[in-house]
Motif scaffolding. Structure first.
Motif, PDB file in Angstrom:
ATOM      1  N   ARG A   1      10.791  21.682 -30.624  1.00 16.50           N
ATOM      2  CA  ARG A   1       9.703  21.448 -29.668  1.00 16.50           C
ATOM      3  C   ARG A   1       9.166  22.762 -29.106  1.00 16.50           C
ATOM      4  NH1 ARG A   1      12.898  17.519 -27.475  1.00 16.50           N
ATOM      5  NH2 ARG A   1      13.300  18.777 -25.634  1.00 16.50           N
ATOM      6  N   LEU A   2      10.076  23.674 -28.747  1.00 19.49           N
ATOM      7  CA  LEU A   2       9.643  24.964 -28.186  1.00 19.49           C
ATOM      8  C   LEU A   2       8.857  25.782 -29.203  1.00 19.49           C
ATOM      9  CD1 LEU A   2      12.890  25.936 -26.247  1.00 19.49           C
ATOM     10  CD2 LEU A   2      10.670  25.332 -25.248  1.00 19.49           C
ATOM     11  N   LEU A   3       9.327  25.799 -30.443  1.00 24.05           N
ATOM     12  CA  LEU A   3       8.618  26.537 -31.492  1.00 24.05           C
ATOM     13  C   LEU A   3       7.240  25.939 -31.739  1.00 24.05           C
ATOM     14  CD1 LEU A   3      11.539  27.121 -34.025  1.00 24.05           C
ATOM     15  CD2 LEU A   3      10.448  28.837 -32.568  1.00 24.05           C
ATOM     16  N   ALA A   4       7.143  24.614 -31.761  1.00 30.32           N
ATOM     17  CA  ALA A   4       5.855  23.959 -31.966  1.00 30.32           C
ATOM     18  C   ALA A   4       4.908  24.229 -30.799  1.00 30.32           C
ATOM     19  CB  ALA A   4       6.056  22.452 -32.154  1.00 30.32           C
ATOM     20  N   ALA A   5       5.419  24.215 -29.577  1.00 35.14           N
ATOM     21  CA  ALA A   5       4.587  24.461 -28.398  1.00 35.14           C
ATOM     22  C   ALA A   5       3.999  25.862 -28.404  1.00 35.14           C
ATOM     23  CB  ALA A   5       5.403  24.233 -27.129  1.00 35.14           C
ATOM     24  N   LYS A   6       4.726  26.822 -28.966  1.00 42.05           N
ATOM     25  CA  LYS A   6       4.260  28.210 -29.018  1.00 42.05           C
ATOM     26  C   LYS A   6       3.582  28.536 -30.347  1.00 42.05           C
ATOM     27  CE  LYS A   6       5.971  29.573 -25.055  1.00 42.05           C
ATOM     28  NZ  LYS A   6       5.200  30.161 -23.987  1.00 42.05           N
ATOM     29  N   SER A   7       3.421  27.532 -31.218  1.00 41.71           N
ATOM     30  CA  SER A   7       2.818  27.706 -32.545  1.00 41.71           C
ATOM     31  C   SER A   7       3.501  28.813 -33.341  1.00 41.71           C
ATOM     32  CB  SER A   7       1.312  27.994 -32.418  1.00 41.71           C
ATOM     33  OG  SER A   7       0.668  26.929 -31.764  1.00 41.71           O
ATOM     34  N   ILE A   8       4.818  28.812 -33.322  1.00 46.40           N
ATOM     35  CA  ILE A   8       5.597  29.823 -34.044  1.00 46.40           C
ATOM     36  C   ILE A   8       5.965  29.274 -35.414  1.00 46.40           C
ATOM     37  CG2 ILE A   8       7.765  31.110 -34.062  1.00 46.40           C
ATOM     38  CD1 ILE A   8       7.596  31.144 -30.995  1.00 46.40           C
ATOM     39  N   ASP A   9       5.670  30.064 -36.453  1.00 45.65           N
ATOM     40  CA  ASP A   9       5.983  29.687 -37.819  1.00 45.65           C
ATOM     41  C   ASP A   9       7.425  30.097 -38.133  1.00 45.65           C
ATOM     42  OD1 ASP A   9       5.897  29.003 -40.524  1.00 45.65           O
ATOM     43  OD2 ASP A   9       4.871  30.847 -41.103  1.00 45.65           O
TER      44      ASP A   9
END
Length: 94
Positions: free
Chosen positions: A60-68
């Motif tokens: 969820r955190l990675l998706a929220a920050k748009s991190i690949d």
């Protein structure tokens, strides 16, 4: 609960018994305690549940920050390669 004291050699020789036991073990070397072994029976399910929860939170955190994730892994591998080559002895680099 009192820990059983055993020498390091005895601990290595009887490791299977200590793992199966529910009693903590104080491992000693030359009479001095160097560490403790605490068996954790029955916690595998709780550990797996905690890891799954942490994984979902991280996703969820990675998706929220748009991190690949693939880009992060590639960056890590590159950084690790740079770190490993500097630690090799000069004779191995040449």
């Amino acid at each position: 609960m009192e820990a059983t004291k055993v020498g390091i050699r005895e601990f290595r020789a009887g490791m299977a018994e200590y793992i199966a036991s529910s009693t903590p073990v104080a491992v000693t070397r030359h009479g001095q305690t160097i560490g403790y072994f605490i068996p954790t029976h029955g916690q595998a399910e709780a550990d797996i549940a905690s890891l799954k929860k942490a994984s979902k939170t991280l996703d969820r955190l990675l998706a929220a920050k748009s991190i690949d994730v693939d880009a992060v892994v590639a960056e890590f591998k590159t950084a690790r390669k740079r770190g490993n080559t500097s630690k090799k002895p000069a004779a191995m680099i040449a």
